[in-house]
Design an enzyme around this catalytic site. Structure first.
Site, PDB file in Angstrom:
ATOM      1  N   ASP A 105       7.939 -17.225  10.308  1.00 44.56           N
ATOM      2  CA  ASP A 105       6.436 -17.567  10.342  1.00 44.56           C
ATOM      3  C   ASP A 105       6.186 -18.892   9.333  1.00 44.56           C
ATOM      4  OD1 ASP A 105       6.197 -15.930  12.457  1.00 44.56           O
ATOM      5  OD2 ASP A 105       5.169 -14.248  11.402  1.00 44.56           O
ATOM      6  N   PHE A 145      -4.187   0.473  14.279  1.00 44.90           N
ATOM      7  CA  PHE A 145      -3.826  -0.395  13.208  1.00 44.90           C
ATOM      8  C   PHE A 145      -3.643  -1.703  13.216  1.00 44.90           C
ATOM      9  CE2 PHE A 145      -0.614  -1.499  10.071  1.00 44.90           C
ATOM     10  CZ  PHE A 145      -1.304  -1.198   8.736  1.00 44.90           C
ATOM     11  N   LYS A 185       6.681  -3.747  17.772  1.00 39.44           N
ATOM     12  CA  LYS A 185       6.882  -4.112  16.673  1.00 39.44           C
ATOM     13  C   LYS A 185       6.453  -3.425  15.408  1.00 39.44           C
ATOM     14  CE  LYS A 185       5.702  -8.440  13.950  1.00 39.44           C
ATOM     15  NZ  LYS A 185       5.065  -9.916  14.010  1.00 39.44           N
ATOM     16  N   LYS A 244       0.882  -1.185   0.093  1.00 35.02           N
ATOM     17  CA  LYS A 244       0.013   0.050  -0.073  1.00 35.02           C
ATOM     18  C   LYS A 244       0.672   1.298   0.202  1.00 35.02           C
ATOM     19  CE  LYS A 244      -2.158  -1.547   3.713  1.00 35.02           C
ATOM     20  NZ  LYS A 244      -1.632  -2.887   3.915  1.00 35.02           N
ATOM     21  N   ASP A 294      -5.172  -7.561  12.865  1.00 28.68           N
ATOM     22  CA  ASP A 294      -5.472  -8.847  13.460  1.00 28.68           C
ATOM     23  C   ASP A 294      -6.906  -9.300  13.176  1.00 28.68           C
ATOM     24  OD1 ASP A 294      -2.984  -8.711  14.639  1.00 28.68           O
ATOM     25  OD2 ASP A 294      -3.595  -8.297  16.668  1.00 28.68           O
TER      26      ASP A 294
END
Length: 404
Positions: A150, A291, A252, A102, A296
């Site tokens: 991850d 944000f 983070k 974005k 999430d």
């Protein structure tokens, strides 16, 4: 213009004839305007004012210019002596991983600058674009490493970098663990750009310190995220607490995604008072938390085709906002099911967790949180003293009720 060209050639140390140098300077400066570039002139309000900020397309045109600077250095630096295939690899790492998102972080630098100083030259806007792309490179550095840790599947609608085809392989090899070094390259490029374009500015050291500080903070946040649950695979619901979640998000996400872009524009605009930067933190860090809560929520409820990735917070045992809320609201039977089925790869387990989220009406809980956060942030913005309210209002409007 001759002085500008001479200075540009000296800083980049590129061997080119005057005609090439002139074309290069015009490419760098004139892509931001409809008329021939005159870097000493303030930008026309009709093209780069706060009312009509630089477009995403114009911002994107700067990227190939500064990528080419890196590639030219790899070819021309006699100490590096990089072979062509290494140059091609760096080019692909940059072009695949830095653009394509974005670009809100990068654009925030460019859009904030005209709100912070009354007169903005084309060269100012170009430098703001460079800083914007430096943040986008920082984001790419984090994401390439994060996706590998991850074991994520997609990023921005395409396979994660470590899952993409090895650019030099003639078989079916993937980039794989080479992505670790590629993430380091993405970070290193930031400091090549800062040195090239900001070494002569009075705020150069401030830029270096800010990038180093925020990188360190973000990596600490990543550490908290990765170690929020035992590595044995056992799910300890007692560790899913909102204060833990907020600490992870603060370090983070909030610093580099919201505070840093505005702080960079403030440095360019000559802000020096620590109170101004403290005020920015008091608004932008809560905005960054808001944000991330949205992120999430979208990880669970967003359309992968729209958000550009397959949500995996449940499978990856993430200390996310939804599971923290679920632990607060669930009854003993629901908690038992969450402990059994959270952090499992089987889609049947994921469905059970999502069913509990639905039973707890977490979508409605999120909607109430979003509205409350929006109102609280608006109140904070109204009380600002050092930075124009428009800087913060523009950011808040971009993310309020977003679906991507």
């Amino acid at each position: 213009e001759k002085k500008q060209l001479a200075r540009y050639r000296e800083e980049t140390s590129q061997k080119m004839d005057p005609q090439q140098a002139q074309q290069r300077m015009r490419t760098v400066l004139s892509h931001l305007s409809q008329r021939p570039a005159r870097p000493e002139e303030p930008l026309q309000a009709a093209t780069t004012s706060a009312d009509k900020p630089l477009s995403r397309e114009e911002f994107s045109k700067v990227f190939p210019v500064i990528v080419e600077d890196v590639l030219q250095e790899l070819l021309s630096d006699t100490h590096l002596q990089m072979p062509p295939y290494a140059r091609d690899w760096v080019k692909r790492v940059l072009e695949v991983n830095v653009p394509g998102g974005k670009m809100n972080r990068g654009l925030t630098v460019v859009h904030s600058l005209p709100l912070l100083q009354s007169s903005v030259s084309q060269n100012d806007i170009f430098r703001a674009c460079v800083l914007g792309w430096a943040i986008e490179a920082l984001q790419a550095f984090f994401l390439v490493a994060d996706d590998l840790m991850d074991q994520s599947v997609t990023r921005r609608g395409q396979p994660c970098w470590y899952r993409q085809d090895h650019p030099l392989s003639k078989t079916n090899d993937k980039v794989g663990l080479i992505a670790i070094n590629d993430s380091f390259l993405l970070e290193a490029v930031i400091y090549r750009w800062l040195q090239k374009y900001f070494r002569d500015t009075p705020y150069y050291v401030d830029l270096l310190e800010l990038f180093h500080e925020v990188t360190y903070q973000t990596e600490l946040g990543q550490l908290l995220d990765l170690t929020s649950q035992p590595s044995s695979g056992f799910v300890d619901l007692s560790l899913f607490k909102l204060d833990t979640y907020k600490r992870i998000v603060r370090w983070k996400t909030a610093y580099y995604s919201f505070y840093m872009p505005v702080a960079l524009a403030m440095l360019m605009a000559g802000f020096k008072d620590p109170a101004a930067f403290d005020e920015a933190k008091s608004i932008l860090l809560p905005m960054g938390e808001y944000f991330q809560v949205q992120d999430d929520y979208l990880d669970c409820y967003g359309d992968p085709k729209v958000i550009g990735k397959v949500g995996r917070d449940i499978e990856e045992n993430k200390c996310g906002w939804l599971i923290c809320q679920a632990v607060l609201l669930a009854n003993p039977a629901q908690k038992k099911l969450l402990a059994k089925h959270y952090a499992k790869e089987d889609p049947a387990d994921v469905k059970i967790v999502k069913d509990i989220y639905r039973e707890l009406n977490l979508e409605n809980v999120f909607q109430r949180y979003e509205e409350q956060s929006f109102q609280e942030l608006r109140a904070l913005i109204q009380n600002t003293e050092h930075v124009p309210k428009g800087v913060y209002q523009g950011l808040l409007e971009k993310i309020y009720k977003r679906s991507i």
